[in-house]
Design a protein around this motif. Structure first.
Motif, PDB file in Angstrom:
ATOM      1  N   UNK A 168      87.202 121.417   3.516  1.00 50.13           N
ATOM      2  CA  UNK A 168      86.404 120.645   2.580  1.00 50.13           C
ATOM      3  C   UNK A 168      85.548 121.615   1.773  1.00 50.13           C
ATOM      4  N   UNK A 169      85.509 121.392   0.470  1.00 51.05           N
ATOM      5  CA  UNK A 169      84.676 122.206  -0.412  1.00 51.05           C
ATOM      6  C   UNK A 169      83.556 121.335  -0.938  1.00 51.05           C
TER       7      UNK A 169
ATOM      8  N   UNK B 200      85.834 116.815  10.031  1.00 55.26           N
ATOM      9  CA  UNK B 200      86.172 115.591  10.780  1.00 55.26           C
ATOM     10  C   UNK B 200      84.972 115.065  11.558  1.00 55.26           C
ATOM     11  N   UNK B 201      84.240 115.982  12.197  1.00 55.48           N
ATOM     12  CA  UNK B 201      83.105 115.569  13.021  1.00 55.48           C
ATOM     13  C   UNK B 201      81.967 114.980  12.186  1.00 55.48           C
ATOM     14  N   UNK B 202      81.900 115.315  10.916  1.00 58.09           N
ATOM     15  CA  UNK B 202      80.804 114.867  10.060  1.00 58.09           C
ATOM     16  C   UNK B 202      81.275 113.993   8.905  1.00 58.09           C
ATOM     17  N   UNK B 203      82.434 113.369   9.071  1.00 58.71           N
ATOM     18  CA  UNK B 203      83.024 112.563   8.008  1.00 58.71           C
ATOM     19  C   UNK B 203      82.098 111.456   7.524  1.00 58.71           C
TER      20      UNK B 203
ATOM     21  N   UNK C  22      80.822 111.004   3.698  1.00 54.85           N
ATOM     22  CA  UNK C  22      81.084 109.787   2.932  1.00 54.85           C
ATOM     23  C   UNK C  22      79.790 109.123   2.496  1.00 54.85           C
ATOM     24  N   UNK C  23      78.755 109.181   3.340  1.00 58.00           N
ATOM     25  CA  UNK C  23      77.481 108.547   3.038  1.00 58.00           C
ATOM     26  C   UNK C  23      76.787 109.144   1.823  1.00 58.00           C
ATOM     27  N   UNK C  24      77.143 110.370   1.454  1.00 58.82           N
ATOM     28  CA  UNK C  24      76.537 111.011   0.292  1.00 58.82           C
ATOM     29  C   UNK C  24      77.293 110.724  -1.005  1.00 58.82           C
ATOM     30  N   UNK C  25      78.445 110.075  -0.912  1.00 63.03           N
ATOM     31  CA  UNK C  25      79.220 109.768  -2.110  1.00 63.03           C
ATOM     32  C   UNK C  25      78.614 108.594  -2.862  1.00 63.03           C
ATOM     33  N   UNK C  26      78.696 108.635  -4.175  1.00 64.71           N
ATOM     34  CA  UNK C  26      78.265 107.507  -4.987  1.00 64.71           C
ATOM     35  C   UNK C  26      79.153 106.305  -4.690  1.00 64.71           C
TER      36      UNK C  26
END
Length: 69
Positions: free
Chosen positions: A37-38, A54-57, A61-65
């Motif tokens: 992931x970049x 994977x461990x912090x997916x 995702x929570x930071x995506x608009x």
């Protein structure tokens, strides 16, 4: 038998960039460019290994608009 260039200080030269390191756990990529992931945070490119991604997916995702959902 040793290589004629072994130990001559060329390791890490400008022609051979170091493989990326995970910004979370520090593991270095082995072999060809990884499928990590970049992330660009405050203008800095950060790579995250597959395990840390994977461990912090959910956090990622929570930071995506909401438009990405």
């Amino acid at each position: 038998m040793t290589s004629p260039h072994e130990g001559d200080g060329d390791e890490g030269s400008a022609t051979e960039p170091e493989p990326p390191a995970c910004a979370r756990c520090g593991v270095r990529a082995a072999g060809p460019p990884p499928t990590w992931t970049l992330s660009v945070e405050n203008g800095v490119r950060l790579h995250y290994c597959e395990r840390c991604s994977r461990e912090n997916l959910r956090a990622i995702e929570g930071r995506l608009d909401s438009q990405w959902w």
